[in-house]
Design an enzyme around this catalytic site. Sequence first.
Site, PDB file in Angstrom:
ATOM      1  N   ASP A  97      46.751  23.854  36.274  1.00 14.99           N
ATOM      2  CA  ASP A  97      48.066  23.807  36.926  1.00 14.99           C
ATOM      3  C   ASP A  97      47.880  23.064  38.254  1.00 14.99           C
ATOM      4  O   ASP A  97      47.867  21.836  38.273  1.00 14.99           O
ATOM      5  CB  ASP A  97      48.577  25.243  37.073  1.00 14.99           C
ATOM      6  CG  ASP A  97      49.934  25.349  37.737  1.00 14.99           C
ATOM      7  OD1 ASP A  97      50.680  24.361  37.726  1.00 14.99           O
ATOM      8  OD2 ASP A  97      50.263  26.424  38.275  1.00 14.99           O
ATOM      9  N   VAL A 147      54.860  28.596  31.303  1.00 14.69           N
ATOM     10  CA  VAL A 147      54.689  28.823  29.861  1.00 14.69           C
ATOM     11  C   VAL A 147      53.893  30.095  29.576  1.00 14.69           C
ATOM     12  O   VAL A 147      53.097  30.538  30.404  1.00 14.69           O
ATOM     13  CB  VAL A 147      53.987  27.620  29.189  1.00 14.69           C
ATOM     14  CG1 VAL A 147      54.889  26.403  29.149  1.00 14.69           C
ATOM     15  CG2 VAL A 147      52.678  27.289  29.890  1.00 14.69           C
ATOM     16  N   ASP A 153      49.896  34.269  30.080  1.00 19.17           N
ATOM     17  CA  ASP A 153      50.695  35.493  30.266  1.00 19.17           C
ATOM     18  C   ASP A 153      51.772  35.341  31.321  1.00 19.17           C
ATOM     19  O   ASP A 153      51.748  34.423  32.155  1.00 19.17           O
ATOM     20  CB  ASP A 153      49.783  36.629  30.718  1.00 19.17           C
ATOM     21  CG  ASP A 153      49.340  36.456  32.170  1.00 19.17           C
ATOM     22  OD1 ASP A 153      48.764  35.388  32.482  1.00 19.17           O
ATOM     23  OD2 ASP A 153      49.616  37.341  32.995  1.00 19.17           O
ATOM     24  N   ARG A 159      50.455  37.149  25.876  1.00 19.45           N
ATOM     25  CA  ARG A 159      49.244  36.370  25.582  1.00 19.45           C
ATOM     26  C   ARG A 159      49.012  36.207  24.091  1.00 19.45           C
ATOM     27  O   ARG A 159      48.375  35.258  23.656  1.00 19.45           O
ATOM     28  CB  ARG A 159      47.998  37.066  26.167  1.00 19.45           C
ATOM     29  CG  ARG A 159      47.948  37.103  27.677  1.00 19.45           C
ATOM     30  CD  ARG A 159      46.526  37.490  28.097  1.00 19.45           C
ATOM     31  NE  ARG A 159      46.458  37.985  29.469  1.00 19.45           N
ATOM     32  CZ  ARG A 159      46.332  37.208  30.543  1.00 19.45           C
ATOM     33  NH1 ARG A 159      46.289  35.912  30.408  1.00 19.45           N
ATOM     34  NH2 ARG A 159      46.262  37.741  31.742  1.00 19.45           N
TER      35      ARG A 159
HETATM   36  P1  IMP Z   1      45.715  26.698  39.031  1.00 20.34           P
HETATM   37  O1  IMP Z   1      44.628  27.261  39.897  1.00 20.34           O
HETATM   38  O2  IMP Z   1      46.972  26.450  39.810  1.00 20.34           O
HETATM   39  O3  IMP Z   1      45.307  25.502  38.223  1.00 20.34           O
HETATM   40  O4  IMP Z   1      46.169  27.828  38.060  1.00 20.34           O
HETATM   41  C1  IMP Z   1      45.418  28.282  37.044  1.00 20.34           C
HETATM   42  C2  IMP Z   1      45.870  29.661  36.632  1.00 20.34           C
HETATM   43  O5  IMP Z   1      47.241  29.937  36.963  1.00 20.34           O
HETATM   44  C3  IMP Z   1      45.790  29.724  35.143  1.00 20.34           C
HETATM   45  O6  IMP Z   1      44.506  30.142  34.734  1.00 20.34           O
HETATM   46  C4  IMP Z   1      46.871  30.714  34.813  1.00 20.34           C
HETATM   47  O7  IMP Z   1      46.360  32.031  34.886  1.00 20.34           O
HETATM   48  C5  IMP Z   1      47.907  30.564  35.896  1.00 20.34           C
HETATM   49  N1  IMP Z   1      49.045  29.730  35.457  1.00 20.34           N
HETATM   50  C6  IMP Z   1      49.401  28.515  35.925  1.00 20.34           C
HETATM   51  N2  IMP Z   1      50.489  28.046  35.308  1.00 20.34           N
HETATM   52  C7  IMP Z   1      50.825  28.980  34.396  1.00 20.34           C
HETATM   53  C8  IMP Z   1      51.884  29.063  33.408  1.00 20.34           C
HETATM   54  O8  IMP Z   1      52.742  28.177  33.236  1.00 20.34           O
HETATM   55  N3  IMP Z   1      51.911  30.191  32.659  1.00 20.34           N
HETATM   56  C9  IMP Z   1      50.990  31.191  32.789  1.00 20.34           C
HETATM   57  N4  IMP Z   1      49.993  31.151  33.689  1.00 20.34           N
HETATM   58  C10 IMP Z   1      49.914  30.055  34.484  1.00 20.34           C
END
Ligand code: IMP
Length: 181
Positions: A97, A147, A153, A159
């Site tokens: 993300d 999503v 989740d 999940r």
């Molecule tokens: P990042 O550090 O922003 O890349 O986020 C990673 C974590 O955020 C993932 O492992 C997910 O647990 C959570 N996450 C980010 N976007 C989503 C989404 O659209 N749905 C569910 N979990 C998300």
Amino acid sequence: MKPLIQPEEIREAVERLGRQLASDYSGRTLTVVGVLTGSVILLADLVRAMDLPLRIALIRASSYRGAVTRPGELAVDDDLLSEVAGRDVLLVDDIFDTGHTLDRLLEMIRTKSPSSLKSAVLLWKQDRCEVSIAPDYHCFKIPDVFVVGYGLDYNDEYRHLPYIASLEESDLESLTGEAGS
Ligand code: IMP
Ligand code: MG
């Protein structure tokens, strides 16, 4: 909830990724490190799609954030991470993300001296990236929507869904019982 990616599309993409990895790591033994909890469904399917000698390890990352978006402090528990020194390591997570989670985990694993280190995710929200790295392997690029399903989740629910669905802002509000602002 709006279905976004069907089980059949996921199965094909994960099998394609498995074949790609088996070819890229041919002749080596791979250590696949799944990020708890979101990666468990992908991990189970991906390792079975790879015709390679491999080991499975786990790492836990929890970000102190609201149920949905803003990145905060990341807590990492590496008790379940077996020896990675001198090994070919592939870090597997559900989604890239903002990228902060994978960026931090890769940095942490790199201090343990693997012989190589790459990352694979099911989903990549390319527009949200806030770090200088990109996942080495991904199955689908998706737009900036929240999503659930196939490991992902919302408040630890959904999940188990065999498909990926997007939750609308109104779904999120009614689920938390909060008024929109
Ligand atoms: P990042 O550090 O922003 O890349 O986020 C990673 C974590 O955020 C993932 O492992 C997910 O647990 C959570 N996450 C980010 N976007 C989503 C989404 O659209 N749905 C569910 N979990 C998300
Ligand atoms: Mg997660």
